[in-house]
Design a protein around this motif. Sequence first.
Motif, PDB file in Angstrom:
ATOM      1  N   UNK A  12      -7.308  -3.324  -7.986  1.00 57.33           N
ATOM      2  CA  UNK A  12      -6.214  -3.054  -9.030  1.00 57.33           C
ATOM      3  C   UNK A  12      -4.982  -3.623  -8.424  1.00 57.33           C
ATOM      4  N   UNK A  13      -4.835  -3.737  -7.237  1.00 57.29           N
ATOM      5  CA  UNK A  13      -3.679  -4.050  -6.573  1.00 57.29           C
ATOM      6  C   UNK A  13      -3.565  -5.471  -6.592  1.00 57.29           C
ATOM      7  N   UNK A  26       3.890  -1.525  -7.379  1.00 57.44           N
ATOM      8  CA  UNK A  26       4.339  -0.551  -6.597  1.00 57.44           C
ATOM      9  C   UNK A  26       3.949   0.747  -6.703  1.00 57.44           C
ATOM     10  N   UNK A  27       3.114   1.295  -7.794  1.00 54.84           N
ATOM     11  CA  UNK A  27       2.398   2.479  -8.039  1.00 54.84           C
ATOM     12  C   UNK A  27       1.541   2.773  -7.120  1.00 54.84           C
ATOM     13  N   UNK A  28       0.713   1.525  -6.687  1.00 52.48           N
ATOM     14  CA  UNK A  28      -0.341   1.701  -5.778  1.00 52.48           C
ATOM     15  C   UNK A  28      -0.248   1.708  -4.332  1.00 52.48           C
ATOM     16  N   UNK A  29       1.105   1.699  -4.069  1.00 56.42           N
ATOM     17  CA  UNK A  29       1.618   1.577  -2.524  1.00 56.42           C
ATOM     18  C   UNK A  29       1.842   3.171  -2.232  1.00 56.42           C
ATOM     19  N   UNK A  55       8.241  -4.213   1.439  1.00 57.23           N
ATOM     20  CA  UNK A  55       6.955  -4.729   0.841  1.00 57.23           C
ATOM     21  C   UNK A  55       7.065  -5.514  -0.126  1.00 57.23           C
ATOM     22  N   UNK A  56       7.631  -5.191  -1.309  1.00 58.16           N
ATOM     23  CA  UNK A  56       7.848  -5.777  -2.684  1.00 58.16           C
ATOM     24  C   UNK A  56       8.635  -7.095  -2.567  1.00 58.16           C
ATOM     25  N   UNK A 116      -2.103   2.861  -1.218  1.00 60.76           N
ATOM     26  CA  UNK A 116      -2.341   1.779  -0.008  1.00 60.76           C
ATOM     27  C   UNK A 116      -1.201   1.937   1.206  1.00 60.76           C
ATOM     28  N   UNK A 117      -1.942   2.501   2.188  1.00 64.39           N
ATOM     29  CA  UNK A 117      -0.933   2.807   3.310  1.00 64.39           C
ATOM     30  C   UNK A 117      -0.812   1.914   4.291  1.00 64.39           C
ATOM     31  N   UNK A 118      -1.901   0.753   4.699  1.00 68.97           N
ATOM     32  CA  UNK A 118      -1.989  -0.244   5.442  1.00 68.97           C
ATOM     33  C   UNK A 118      -2.563  -1.385   4.777  1.00 68.97           C
TER      34      UNK A 118
END
Length: 128
Positions: A12-13, A26-29, A55-56, A116-118
């Motif tokens: 999905x990411x 962003x929602x998945x992070x 990150x973005x 997603x953490x790492x």
Amino acid sequence: MQDSTAVTIARAHINAWSHQDWEKTRELLAPDVHAVVTTTQPMKAPTELTGIDAYMEPKIKAAQLIEPGSVQEISSIGDESNALVLVTFRIGLGPGGTMVTMARAILYLLDESKKIKEERDEYFILSQ
């Protein structure tokens, strides 16, 4: 497991950023997402980022260079909190922005909220 929780979120990411869906990306992070991007090619030093905003910024710049619809999943495997996804895509990084093929191995770790953490991203250019 190819349809595990982590693989589903990783896919999905990848789909979100490759289609420039920044809200979904962003929602998945996780808020404290930590990413390391490296290559064995002598073109760029490793990049390390912490936090969604850090990150973005490079993600948006890089994803805008990707040829729409060119992302292809080669393989994936994972469990409830870890995923490894191998992809290729066409990206405008060649001389004068010409399209080249990039191969990426992306390793994900999810936190307890399934965010997603790492992220560990290893890549190389297949052709120029």
